[in-house]
Design a protein around this motif. Structure first.
Motif, PDB file in Angstrom:
ATOM      1  N   VAL A  78       0.850  -1.192   0.000  1.00  0.00           N
ATOM      2  CA  VAL A  78       0.000   0.000   0.000  1.00  0.00           C
ATOM      3  C   VAL A  78       0.886   1.243   0.000  1.00  0.00           C
ATOM      4  O   VAL A  78       2.107   1.157   0.151  1.00  0.00           O
ATOM      5  CB  VAL A  78      -0.941   0.006   1.224  1.00  0.00           C
ATOM      6  N   SER A  79       0.267   2.390  -0.146  1.00  0.00           N
ATOM      7  CA  SER A  79       1.022   3.635  -0.100  1.00  0.00           C
ATOM      8  C   SER A  79       1.328   4.016   1.349  1.00  0.00           C
ATOM      9  O   SER A  79       0.698   3.500   2.289  1.00  0.00           O
ATOM     10  CB  SER A  79       0.227   4.762  -0.760  1.00  0.00           C
ATOM     11  N   GLU A  82      -1.818   5.433   2.959  1.00  0.00           N
ATOM     12  CA  GLU A  82      -2.803   4.417   3.321  1.00  0.00           C
ATOM     13  C   GLU A  82      -2.372   3.650   4.567  1.00  0.00           C
ATOM     14  O   GLU A  82      -3.199   3.357   5.453  1.00  0.00           O
ATOM     15  CB  GLU A  82      -3.000   3.451   2.156  1.00  0.00           C
ATOM     16  N   PRO A 765       0.420  -6.012  -5.222  1.00  0.00           N
ATOM     17  CA  PRO A 765       0.061  -4.590  -5.316  1.00  0.00           C
ATOM     18  C   PRO A 765      -1.406  -4.393  -4.943  1.00  0.00           C
ATOM     19  O   PRO A 765      -2.261  -5.230  -5.233  1.00  0.00           O
ATOM     20  CB  PRO A 765       0.313  -4.245  -6.786  1.00  0.00           C
ATOM     21  N   ALA A 766      -1.695  -3.293  -4.279  1.00  0.00           N
ATOM     22  CA  ALA A 766      -3.074  -3.036  -3.865  1.00  0.00           C
ATOM     23  C   ALA A 766      -4.025  -3.030  -5.049  1.00  0.00           C
ATOM     24  O   ALA A 766      -5.198  -3.414  -4.926  1.00  0.00           O
ATOM     25  CB  ALA A 766      -3.142  -1.707  -3.113  1.00  0.00           C
ATOM     26  N   SER A 767      -3.525  -2.636  -6.204  1.00  0.00           N
ATOM     27  CA  SER A 767      -4.379  -2.581  -7.398  1.00  0.00           C
ATOM     28  C   SER A 767      -4.830  -3.957  -7.863  1.00  0.00           C
ATOM     29  O   SER A 767      -5.790  -4.083  -8.628  1.00  0.00           O
ATOM     30  CB  SER A 767      -3.637  -1.879  -8.542  1.00  0.00           C
ATOM     31  N   ASP A 768      -4.147  -5.018  -7.390  1.00  0.00           N
ATOM     32  CA  ASP A 768      -4.493  -6.372  -7.808  1.00  0.00           C
ATOM     33  C   ASP A 768      -5.515  -7.019  -6.886  1.00  0.00           C
ATOM     34  O   ASP A 768      -5.870  -8.182  -7.061  1.00  0.00           O
ATOM     35  CB  ASP A 768      -3.242  -7.261  -7.855  1.00  0.00           C
ATOM     36  N   THR A 769      -5.970  -6.314  -5.862  1.00  0.00           N
ATOM     37  CA  THR A 769      -6.964  -6.872  -4.947  1.00  0.00           C
ATOM     38  C   THR A 769      -8.316  -6.245  -5.245  1.00  0.00           C
ATOM     39  O   THR A 769      -8.412  -5.138  -5.779  1.00  0.00           O
ATOM     40  CB  THR A 769      -6.593  -6.602  -3.480  1.00  0.00           C
ATOM     41  N   ASP A 770      -9.356  -6.965  -4.876  1.00  0.00           N
ATOM     42  CA  ASP A 770     -10.702  -6.427  -5.080  1.00  0.00           C
ATOM     43  C   ASP A 770     -11.336  -6.035  -3.752  1.00  0.00           C
ATOM     44  O   ASP A 770     -12.543  -5.933  -3.624  1.00  0.00           O
ATOM     45  CB  ASP A 770     -11.590  -7.446  -5.799  1.00  0.00           C
TER      46      ASP A 770
END
Length: 780
Positions: A78-79, A82, A765-770
């Motif tokens: 995460v960033s 976040e 990566p957070a973008s790969d989670t739903d």
């Protein structure tokens, strides 16, 4: 290509460091270091290696509301913003719903030698700023001595500042009896820093000046060959029996220093009854001691003769009190020294830790440097540091500690920086069970060690090479500058910057930062240090001058008279800070606690595990776990010097030739070391400097389970703490008992699993989670 050259200071020495593109390419000891440690070579290649944590990470199971799975699950990257939001929200939830007592602040303080970027000071200041926390008392290094010495001598700090220094030993000591040996590895280390290593040089100087050394240890190599020391091998955990056997021999020969014992001590009458068997029917003579320790009677008699007739110093290493009933090793040593005739005379009596750390015993222990203020902890609840698993497993349970009856609180959140409990705590399989109990575990780490892999929220932080600071070690003669010789990876910040951001979210940033950034705090602490040093008669230069010079020699001579010398001269005019004003060989206070495992005087009590116990029929080898040669504790285990001391990339188990032969084990074989608590894989080395039935496996190998989901997995890297016993030394100190440990060893069968201790976990990566980046509420 960018290059930098600068200096750094560490707990193992000061070095000149070259970096290229923010990676260390060369490390050189500073010119003033008389006996530099090679541990500094661990810096090479670590700043951009695979183990480096590059982004904040959150355990996926925690986001899904599960406490279980720590150490076995993937992390979501995460960033920074976040992660700070998650930390602040969770801290706020716990203190609102359960109170600040439900937050445990863990740190062992070894994260950095810098005065400002000192991990323990940082996390304690932070937690105090948000309302307080449950904290720990004492240390893993010498918890039992921290509690028992005040009962014996009153003022522990006075005692440590006044026992014979190495300079005094060189000049006056005739016999140095080193219980636990004088290992070369431990004096490489000093809390706060080392400008110049002197301990080993002073030992050799003492030997050349005629001091006769005897080392009492199951490992002959626990001293320097240059000392020409006599080796008195004994079974582990039996030193107290030997001390009492020596004391009885001196008493029986009529050579006890009765004048000192009667004028300057209380309890001489109880000591005599104990030695003569009037309290339990067992005479503590040399024959009795020989049967327990394995030391021949004639050697006990000869050593007692030397102690009673020559200026003798009884040295006790810290390792002796890291065992079941560890308090008794110091109590018995104090009793023996008081009887010797050397107590309170130059170069004689007793001292502790002479080769346990570099600061024992050179200059004065007082420091002229300022420390970061930690603020006030509004929570009074505390535990002994080595009882962390008991704390997490037994909320609400009462326990004894130094005359008090305390209760373990219900810990919901653990915040831990500057230490690795998966290195220094005992019985790691038990601790893993305890680690599942809190709702949340937050850590700061530069590298993906087991501590990070078993956390819920991991904040990557800069190393000591990536920030500016200054350092001074306890009782060290140098104050050193620490250059920022590399930039941290993009987005990685310091502990202080993480805490500043979290306190901003929680509305208490001003209390934590006082409006200063990290550099302004370094400048502030240097100014406070100049003021403090002036009180010592030391004129420190400006910070610009310190940075230019790199280091400053300091003279803080010891001014206190030899311990107990004033007491010997006039006990009425110079009382100790004990209830009686005397040295308490019998403590009415401790006896009044009524602890079955710690009476108020020196007594041999069988430990839970030792070579004379019934358990030795199943686990016939005693495991000792000394400090490692190539690193401090587990720090930088992935570094070059640390790995140079391994074989097949695993920790090395030393075995006596007879024990290895009986098991069909050859030098270089992979072996399984095991007992009922766990098992680990190590690489065997045959070593005839060990007593038979004793094996040695150093601490510090990063915990590396074969199957992290297994409740009791096989460790494949050689971590001894999957084997060690997790019980308190006694109800008095509740210290660690890591050296009370029986095991067996066998050749490892089958294909050896690869070492993965230095590999990161699976990162998503957070973008790969739903899933949203917040923790789901569950009833778990």
């Amino acid at each position: 290509m960018s290059t930098r050259t600068g200096r750094t200071a560490s707990h193992w020495g000061s070095y000149e460091v070259d970096t290229r593109d923010d990676e260390v390419v060369d490390v050189r000891p500073v010119p003033e270091d008389a006996d530099p440690s090679p541990i500094g070579q661990n810096y090479r290649g670590i700043l951009r290696g695979r183990s480096r944590i590059l982004r904040p990470a959150v355990r996926r199971g925690w986001l899904e509301g599960r406490r279980t799975g720590r150490g076995a699950e993937e992390f979501v990257e995460v960033s920074q913003e976040e992660a700070v939001e998650l930390i602040a929200a969770e801290l706020d939830r716990v203190r609102r719903d359960h109170g600040n007592e439900a937050i445990y602040g863990g740190s062992y303080g070894w994260g950095s030698a810098g005065r400002f970027h000192h991990a323990q000071s940082q996390v304690h200041r932070f937690l105090n700023a948000i309302g307080g926390y449950t904290r720990s008392y004492n240390t893993y290094s010498h918890a039992a001595d921290e509690i028992v010495l005040p009962h014996l001598v009153g003022d522990r700090e006075w005692f440590l500042r006044s026992v014979p220094s190495w300079e005094e030993i060189v000049e006056h000591t005739e016999e140095f009896i080193a219980f636990g040996g004088l290992p070369r590895r431990s004096p490489q280390i000093n809390p706060g820093g080392v400008g110049s290593h002197l301990t080993v040089l002073r030992q050799v100087e003492a030997a050349r000046n005629g001091v006769h050394f005897t080392i009492v240890t199951p490992i002959r190599s626990d001293t320097n060959d240059e000392l020409g020391a006599d080796w008195l091998p004994l079974r582990p955990n039996t030193d107290v029996a030997l001390m009492l056997g020596l004391a009885h021999t001196i008493l029986d020969s009529g050579r006890a220093d009765v004048d000192f014992l009667e004028r300057c001590c209380v309890g001489w009458d109880v000591v005599q009854k104990e030695l003569r068997g009037e309290l339990d029917g067992v005479v503590k003579d040399a024959e009795w001691a020989s049967g327990i320790t394995g030391v021949p009677v004639e050697r006990i008699l000869a050593l007692a003769e030397r102690i009673a007739t020559r200026r003798t110093l009884i040295g006790v290493t810290w390792s002796l009190q890291r065992q079941h009933h560890g308090e008794q090793s110091y109590w018995a040593a104090m009793t023996l020294a008081a009887m010797s005739g050397s107590m309170g005379r130059p170069g004689g009596g007793i001292g502790t830790g002479y080769s346990s750390m570099h600061n024992a015993h050179h200059g004065d222990r007082r420091s002229p440097a300022a420390a970061l203020p930690q603020g006030r902890n509004a929570v009074a609840t505390h535990i002994p540091v080595a009882r962390i698993s008991d704390l997490l497993l037994n909320p609400g349970r009462a326990f004894d500690y130094n005359g008090s009856r305390l209760i373990y609180p219900d810990i919901r959140l653990v915040y831990w920086i500057g230490g690795n409990p998966f290195h220094h705590h005992q019985d790691l399989n038990r601790m893993r069970r305890a680690w599942e109990k809190p709702d949340t575990i937050i850590v700061h780490e530069p590298f993906w060690n087991a501590h990070a892999k078993h956390a819920d929220i991991v904040m990557p932080v800069a190393t000591s090479l990536e920030r500016n600071d200054f350092a001074i070690g306890m009782a060290d003669g140098w104050l050193s500058w620490m250059d920022r010789v590399a930039e941290p990876p993009e987005g990685v910040v310091t502990d202080y910057e993480v805490f500043s951001a979290v306190t901003e979210k929680l509305g208490c940033a001003e209390e934590f930062t006082e409006g200063r950034d990290a550099w302004e705090w370094v400048v502030e602490l240097w100014g406070r240090s100049r003021t403090k040093a002036a009180g010592f008669g030391i004129d420190l230069p400006t910070m610009a001058e310190l940075r230019e010079r790199g280091s400053i020699p300091l003279e803080i001579p010891r001014t206190l008279p030899t311990a107990f010398s004033e007491l010997r001269a006039d006990p009425e005019a110079h009382p100790l800070r004990t209830p009686s004003g005397r040295l308490e060989l019998y403590s009415e206070t401790v006896a009044g606690f009524g602890y079955a495992d710690c009476p108020g005087w020196a007594r041999w009590m069988e430990p839970a595990e030792w070579l004379g116990s019934p358990l030795a029929r199943r686990h016939p080898l005693h495991l000792v776990s000394p400090q490692p040669d190539g690193k401090l504790h587990s720090q930088l285990d992935h570094g070059q010097e640390s790995r140079r001391h391994k074989r097949e990339d695993r920790a090395v188990l030393r075995m006596n030739p007879a024990d290895a032969s009986a098991r069909g084990i050859r030098d270089g074989d992979l072996v399984r070391v095991f007992n009922d608590r766990g098992a680990t894989i190590a690489c065997a080395t045959i070593d005839d400097t060990l007593l038979e039935r004793v094996v040695a496996l150093p601490t510090g190998a990063w915990y590396d389970p074969v199957d992290p989901a297994d409740p009791a997995p096989l460790d494949k890297h050689g971590n001894p703490n999957v084997l060690t016993l997790d019980i308190g030394t006694s109800a008095l100190a509740q210290g660690p008992s890591s050296h009370t440990c029986l095991v067996d060893v066998e050749t490892f069968a089958g294909e050896a699993p690869p070492v993965t201790a230095f590999e990161p976990p699976r990162l998503i990566p957070a973008s790969d989670t739903d899933r949203p980046l917040r923790r789901e509420e569950t009833d778990e």
